[in-house]
Design an enzyme around this catalytic site. Structure first.
Site, PDB file in Angstrom:
ATOM      1  N   ASP A 279      -6.144  -8.335  -1.024  1.00 53.85           N
ATOM      2  CA  ASP A 279      -6.310  -6.764  -1.527  1.00 53.85           C
ATOM      3  C   ASP A 279      -7.114  -6.954  -2.724  1.00 53.85           C
ATOM      4  O   ASP A 279      -6.545  -7.272  -4.004  1.00 53.85           O
ATOM      5  CB  ASP A 279      -4.753  -6.349  -1.783  1.00 53.85           C
ATOM      6  CG  ASP A 279      -4.988  -4.802  -2.024  1.00 53.85           C
ATOM      7  OD1 ASP A 279      -5.694  -3.992  -1.620  1.00 53.85           O
ATOM      8  OD2 ASP A 279      -4.262  -4.593  -3.241  1.00 53.85           O
TER       9      ASP A 279
ATOM     10  N   HIS B 191      -3.362  21.387  10.465  1.00 55.94           N
ATOM     11  CA  HIS B 191      -4.679  20.405  10.216  1.00 55.94           C
ATOM     12  C   HIS B 191      -5.349  20.791  11.180  1.00 55.94           C
ATOM     13  O   HIS B 191      -5.076  20.727  12.436  1.00 55.94           O
ATOM     14  CB  HIS B 191      -4.318  18.958  10.216  1.00 55.94           C
ATOM     15  CG  HIS B 191      -3.417  18.421   9.033  1.00 55.94           C
ATOM     16  ND1 HIS B 191      -2.142  18.661   8.737  1.00 55.94           N
ATOM     17  CD2 HIS B 191      -4.063  17.818   7.738  1.00 55.94           C
ATOM     18  CE1 HIS B 191      -1.836  18.093   7.628  1.00 55.94           C
ATOM     19  NE2 HIS B 191      -2.854  17.727   6.997  1.00 55.94           N
TER      20      HIS B 191
END
Length: 1388
Positions: free
Chosen positions: A10, A847
């Site tokens: 990461d 949405h």
């Protein structure tokens, strides 16, 4: 042999999380050997960790200091050249003169000769200053006098001109009498007209000159000039330019329709940066008009300088300065008399108190002219009879100093004019001046061309000049020593950056005709239109695009939507035309085409493709060079094509900026099947109409493959990975993260016995997700609403305010429901019903594009409705029925800018068939597949590092899969299984993200090996058929259900629940992929490991920190000499200047620390004492320390030195009680003081993590579950509090703060849930950590807890690290350690 394993990464800008996973998703642990002198020989460690580091920074600060040093060095050299010419003659008159000048700033005791610098005696010195109060009095006298002057005075005048010689912006001959304001204004008007397509003209430009020279305020000047142009409004863009030109501040926000203020002021130091920011928003096409406006402003400023009544003088500048001096003297006397009559107290404040912004502070340089005027205006406004002073202040013509910011408008030619007058007059008496006249003038006029650059020899990183012969360079031999042509070529190569996609190719200039043509077609290719009798929008075809370029782009600088509509109506007879893909006007243009057409005046030549190379070379030259002489030289090769007048006009044109792409990428590489270039496709792509990004990522074309091939690292580069990373596009911050991640991978492979991993999974953080612009936009919601609702004619913002609020401000509008309510003018977006502002929490936020397909939580994808079911189908955009009813209303919102074009398009998408399976597949796929170029570069680096063998077809043999993953997948996984991330607790979350990346990627690719082309870097031909084989509908189903393999059951929109098998298997091989009980239990167990390897990268500091910003070796500003008996430590301004006498620099920056074991003499009796102590080494002292460490420390007072251990910043120490500390710095001037950071990481059980996750989001009004959870688990705060208090007692040691916190917590039941949450974890949306400021790694910080201020804990001392402490050296992963027990040092 080690078992197969994978690595998860990461990568961020100040951290790299990493994890090693096995096939069954476990994180292995290893018994790691510990080196050093402690009893601990092995430690069992989990292969899970995080490396933290300070972000990489840009080189800007270093560059600015370097250029300033060069400037001062060159100025000093000019003075030395002049002294060299004068030296023989001066020695016969006064052989100590130059020595006295050099010593002039020294205190009397340090001077080598008389304390009177010019004549060496008081009488003559006094007479000089009486006759010549300023240097300009002397300059004027010498320029106008025919008498023989003292040679020392001649030198002083010439040295002043050479030292402050003016700017070099005006080329060729120039004198005070030909400063043509009228011509500059006409140039500005011409450029303004060309760019803004207006036709402003001024018949009587003499009138304009009279206005700007008049003694009136700047505002009045602007107003009078504006009246000369009757058609121009006071609020228009021309008016803003006039403000700039007369010297006021202008704001271009409204002119260019920007969200933020766009202020510019020519006299501001930050003008260049401010203009750069503005051009970033509006485009470089406008840079010319600002350049011409600045030139006009300078001309006006200069004319103000040179307004003198004495027409006979040969020193107009000096005359103007003398006039300014006299006016200052007279006005000061008047002001003193006026203020004395007010009161003695006021008089003393204005003229004696230099801490205020009065005259005392102003004349002493402690306050600037602007602040002085503000102070004086406020003071004088209260009294009568101050009109004279106030009028002069308004004109900015009151008590002006000799040296002011507007001196920057004086060109060197003005100084040269006075220099020549002095030399001509005095050469009659001093023959050496006549002999050396050209040499002296050359000192003033000589400037190293920027394309030659620094003149350093040897291995300088910053010099590129090429020499004809190796000797010292002077102004007089420069042409003979430096090869200007070769240096210019080197400059070109150095200046031009490389293509993002083809790293070996240089980018095109931003104003390249090819680059502009590419941008025009790239924008045109996405324009669609619909007209009466047409069922749907359609793209422009190839002929239409070519026509529009020929008829419009080549005819005018700015092409608008009206032009396209006019064309489609005139040529094709369409009516009722609506366009998409363009808002009012095109961003791109063929501005260079128009520039060259005006100059060359030959359209046929420009349109002939065989002349492309000539045109591109000319533009390249005009972009690279500013120097007219070099431009002329390079354009001379085209003398057989263009006549002299054309070449002359071309040499005056200058372009700035570079594109991002190369000529080869745009119009060089060709698709293998069709033979077309990218530009060919943009001009004619049949019905596909793909833009640039689509073309280079399309698997059906060969561009993608060719780009990948071009990005392969050469064998010669592989050994130097640092240089390869350095050459990548991206910020220094992200590059530092990439470099560290590669080091981590190397070490993990070593730990795993040298066996390569099966796969490496990479996820990269997005940089600057919360940019200043983004923050600013969120804070501008109110302003934008006010403007848009006014446009709509709605008073809802004033009339409808929620009962619980007294007023609407930006803070209140951060609540999305309230913001949407106003954006929708208080209406339900689907039904048009009125919404109740006091019941907003009862409504749905829907949405527009369902979250099943697109995780877009922006305002652009949200609407506030009474019920989401009113939209129609839940898996599509609002239904056609809804669109028909509401489209008119939505269109009104669009026109008032309450919704964006994108939002409107998505709301009305049902008219065009709604979300097609291709749309849905595309939305979902984009969220799964990483497309960012920087991530691909990292994948490429790792791929070439581990997969460097080739098969017989020269293809890479891929034994290590490099997988790139988007963070959305891991975020979804965390959300589905309540694996909450709370950054404030500790730094483990970076390692956990890396681990989850590896888990999710591994499971998905085991289940669906055909996904490899999507996720794995490289070429996978055996699975390429997968894409073609699946229909768009199948893709939607597949992509949207991809993460369902981890779930036991799936709830459908219609209420049905589908059970999935407990164990997921690969359908082709039968291999077990994911056990929903045991594998999920493994994941939860790994995330609960208390042992995670957290390493803070230790680094020698190369710069200090000044209020959080990088600085140099010390504070930039000189401090005055310390008071007697002061302990203040300063660095001398020069090595030979004692800071106690001359002052110096404070804030000495430390580089690292050394631990010294030896003896010192203590006390008056100088008793020899054994010591083990820290000594800070400043960046300044580092070179001397490295030369001879022992001698350096002996000079510090150490004797019998047995041991020296170097400790970079963040060196880690562990005390006997298990608490850890990081050594940030020890003062080099006082080793008893330093900065020590906390080094332990608190670990919390999952129930506390869950509580804090909800607590951080308690203000989220959309999801009430956060508040409910916290209310139901409020009691857990008590248990958590005492756990943190115990951690503080055991590891932090802030015991006084512990008592303060305990006392504050006793009343915790009386506090609201919101207060509790913000006290424990910090306020929502804030970077503050609440109570975790006490426990978190790093420096201590103060914070507030339940209303009580908890001060920063400052009790860590350097000596505390030396009692029973163990120094721990860690490798980049923290898996390898060397531990040194400081108590045992010296035992052999």
């Amino acid at each position: 042999m080690t078992k197969p394993y994978s690595i998860g990464l990461d990568i961020g800008t100040n951290s790299v999380g990493w994890a090693v996973t096995t096939d069954n998703y476990k994180v292995p642990s290893k018994k790691m050997k510990v080196l050093g002198n402690t009893s601990k020989k092995y430690i069992k460690k989990n292969l899970l960790g995080v490396l933290l580091f300070d972000s990489g920074i840009t080189a800007e600060g270093r560059r600015l200091k370097r250029t300033a040093r060069r400037r001062y060095t060159r100025r000093r050299n000019r003075i030395l050249y002049l002294q060299e010419i004068f030296s023989t003659e001066m020695a016969t008159l006064d052989d100590a003169f130059f020595q006295r000048l050099d010593d002039s700033f020294l205190v009397p005791d340090d001077k080598r000769d008389s304390k009177y610098p010019i004549f060496g005696n008081l009488v003559e010195e006094k007479a000089y200053h009486d006759e010549f109060p300023t240097i300009y009095h002397l300059r004027k006298y010498l320029a106008d006098s025919t008498k023989k002057a003292d040679l020392r005075l001649v030198y002083l005048a010439l040295a002043h001109m050479i030292k402050y010689r003016g700017h070099f912006l005006i080329e060729g001959e120039f004198n005070s009498k030909n400063n043509d304001i009228q011509k500059n204004f006409q140039d500005f008007l011409d450029t303004y007209n060309a760019i803004f397509e207006s036709d402003l003209s001024l018949e009587n430009s003499k009138q304009l000159e009279e206005i700007v020279k008049d003694k009136i305020s700047k505002l009045e000047k602007k107003d009078r000039i504006l009246k000369l142009f009757p058609g121009e409004k006071n609020s228009g863009i021309f008016s803003e330019f006039l403000k700039l030109i007369v010297g006021n501040q202008a704001d271009f926000r409204k002119c260019f329709n920007l969200d933020e203020k766009a202020s510019l002021h020519f006299s501001k130091e930050s003008y260049d940066e401010d203009l750069e920011t503005l051009l970033g928003y509006i485009g470089d096409d406008y840079s010319d008009v600002f350049l011409k406006a600045k030139k006009l402003y300078d001309a006006i400023l200069l004319s103000g300088f040179l307004t003198v009544t004495d027409n006979e003088t040969e020193a107009p500048l000096s005359s103007a300065m003398i006039k300014r001096y006299n006016e200052h003297k007279e006005d000061l006397a008047l002001l003193k008399e006026y203020i004395r009559n007010i009161s003695l107290k006021t008089y003393n404040e204005v003229f004696k108190d230099d801490t205020k912004n009065g005259y005392a502070g102003y004349i002493d340089g402690k306050t600037n002219q602007e602040d002085f005027y503000v102070y004086l205006k406020k003071l004088l406004a209260e009294f009568e009879g101050a009109d004279y002073f106030l009028e002069k202040i308004d004109r900015e013509d009151f008590l002006r100093k000799q040296r002011t910011f507007d001196n920057g408008s004086i060109p060197y030619q003005i100084h040269l004019q006075e220099m020549r007058a002095i030399l001509d007059k005095q050469a009659k008496f001093y023959p050496f001046l006549a002999k050396n006249k050209e040499r002296i003038e050359k000192i003033l006029t000589f400037r190293i061309p920027y394309y030659v650059g620094p003149l350093a020899r040897g291995n300088s990183d910053f010099a590129w000049s090429i020499r004809k012969r190796n000797e010292k360079i002077t102004p007089w031999n420069f042409e003979d020593v430096i090869d200007k042509e070769s240096s210019a070529e080197a400059f070109i190569n150095r200046m031009t950056s490389f293509d993002l996609y083809l790293p070996e190719e240089k980018v095109l200039p931003k104003h390249s005709l090819l680059y502009e043509t590419f941008n025009v077609y790239n924008e045109l290719t996405k324009v669609r239109f619909i007209a009466e009798s047409m069922r749907d929008y359609q793209f422009l075809d190839s002929k239409q695009k070519k026509d529009i370029v020929r008829l419009y782009f080549k005819d005018k600088r700015k092409v608008t939507d009206k032009d396209i509509i006019e064309y489609l109506h005139a040529i094709y007879g369409y009516d009722g035309i609506e366009l998409k893909g363009i808002e009012k006007q095109f961003n791109s243009s063929l501005s260079t085409y128009h520039d060259l057409l005006n100059i060359i005046n030959d359209k046929e030549f420009l349109d002939d493709s065989s002349n492309e190379a000539i045109i591109e070379e000319i533009i390249h030259t005009l972009t690279i060079f500013e120097d007219r002489e070099m431009i002329k030289q390079r354009l001379s090769k085209f003398e057989n094509i263009f006549d002299k007048s054309v070449l002359k006009k071309l040499s005056r044109r200058h372009y700035t900026g570079w594109g991002k792409l190369s000529a080869k990428l745009i119009n060089g590489i060709r698709d293998e099947k069709s033979g077309n270039t990218i530009l060919d496709y943009l001009i004619d792509d049949g019905i596909s109409n793909r833009n640039f990004m689509q073309l280079i990522h399309d698997d059906a074309l060969s561009f993608k493959k060719k780009i990948q091939k071009a990005q392969i690292i050469g064998d010669e580069d592989k050994g130097n990975i640092k240089e390869v990373v350095k050459s990548l596009p991206g910020s220094p911050a992200i590059k530092k993260g990439i470099l560290q991640s590669i080091k981590i991978v190397d070490e993990l492979v070593k730990v795993m016995g040298g066996r390569k991993p099966e796969s490496i999974v990479v996820e990269m953080a997005r940089e600057n997700q919360y940019t200043n612009q983004g923050k600013s936009n969120s804070q501008q919601r109110l302003k934008r609403l006010e403007k848009s609702l006014k446009e709509l004619g709605s008073k809802i913002l004033k009339e409808n305010i929620p009962a619980k609020l007294s007023k609407i401000d930006n803070n209140a509008l951060q609540n999305d429901r309230l913001y949407l309510y106003y954006l929708q003018n208080g209406k339900d977006m689907y039904t048009g019903d009125d919404l109740d502002i006091d019941r907003l929490s009862n409504y749905d936020i829907d949405h527009i594009i369902p979250q099943a397909f697109l995780k877009d939580n922006s305002i652009d994808n949200k609407v506030l409705v009474s019920s989401a079911s009113n939209r129609g189908k839940s898996d599509d955009v609002p239904s056609l029925e809804v669109v028909k009813k509401r489209k008119t209303f939505w269109y009104q919102l669009l026109k008032s800018k309450l919704i964006s074009q994108r939002k409107f398009d998505n709301l009305t998408k049902a008219e065009r068939g709604g979300l097609s399976p291709e749309d849905k597949a595309g939305f979902i796929q984009r969220q799964l597949v990483e497309t960012r170029q920087i991530t691909k570069h990292v994948a490429r680096l790792l791929d070439e590092k581990f997969n460097n063998k080739k098969d017989e077809n020269n293809r890479a043999v891929r034994t290590v899969k490099i997988i790139t993953l988007k963070s959305t997948l891991v975020s979804q996984f965390r959300k589905d299984f309540e694996l909450y991330k709370v950054r404030e607790i500790n730094d483990f979350h970076h390692a956990h993200d890396a681990y989850l990346n590896a888990v999710v990627a591994s499971a998905l690719l085991k289940k669906y090996p055909k996904l490899e082309p999507e996720f794995v870097y490289g070429d996978y031909p055996k699975y390429n058929s997968f894409r073609e084989r699946k229909s768009a509908t199948e893709k939607v189903y597949f992509y949207s259900n991809i993460m369902n393999i981890f779930k036991k059951s799936i709830s459908l929109a219609d209420g049905r629940v589908i059970e999935r098998p407990l164990i997921e298997v690969n359908e082709e091989t039968g291999e077990s992929v994911w056990n929903k009980e045991s594998d999920l239990a493994t994941v939860r167990r790994v995330l609960s490991y208390p042992q995670v390897n957290v390493v803070k990268k230790v680094e020698e500091q190369n710069h200090g920190l000044d209020r959080g910003k990088p600085k140099g070796l010390f504070n930039a500003n000189l401090s005055s000499k310390p008071k007697p008996n002061s302990n203040e430590n300063l660095v001398g301004a020069k090595e030979y200047l004692d800071p106690k006498k001359y002052g110096g620099y404070a804030g000495i920056s430390n580089s690292f620390t050394v631990l010294v074991k030896g003896t010192i003499e203590k006390g008056a009796k100088k008793k020899i004492t054994n010591v083990l102590e820290f000594q800070g080494i400043s960046i300044l002292d580092r070179i001397n320390y490295r030369k001879d460490k022992l001698n350096f420390l002996l000079e510090k007072g150490y004797k019998d030195i047995e041991l020296i251990i170097e400790l970079p910043k963040y060196s880690l120490f562990e005390l006997s009680d298990g608490s850890r500390r990081m050594l940030a710095s020890i003062l080099s001037t006082n080793n008893k003081r330093g900065e020590i950071h906390k080094g332990n990481q608190i670990f919390l059980s999952q129930k506390f993590v869950k509580l804090l996750y909800h607590a951080k989001r308690i203000s989220n009004t959309i999801n009430e579950n956060h508040r409910k959870y916290v209310e139901n688990h409020k009691k857990e705060f008590e248990e958590l509090f005492y756990y943190i208090l115990e951690f503080n007692e055991n590891y932090v040691g802030a015991k006084k703060n512990g008592k303060l916190l305990n006392s504050a917590f006793q009343s915790w039941q009386n506090h609201s849930i919101d207060e509790l949450c913000s006290s424990f974890i910090g306020p929502t949306g804030s970077e503050r950590k609440g109570l975790f400021e006490l426990t978190s790694r790093g420096s201590a910080a103060d914070f507030e807890f339940l209303g009580v201020k908890i001060p920063r804990y400052r009790d860590y001392t350097p000596s505390s690290l030396l009692k029973d402490a163990t120094l721990i050296h860690q490798s980049v992963t923290g898996l390898y350690e060397t531990r040194i027990d400081l108590a045992k040092l010296g035992e052999g």
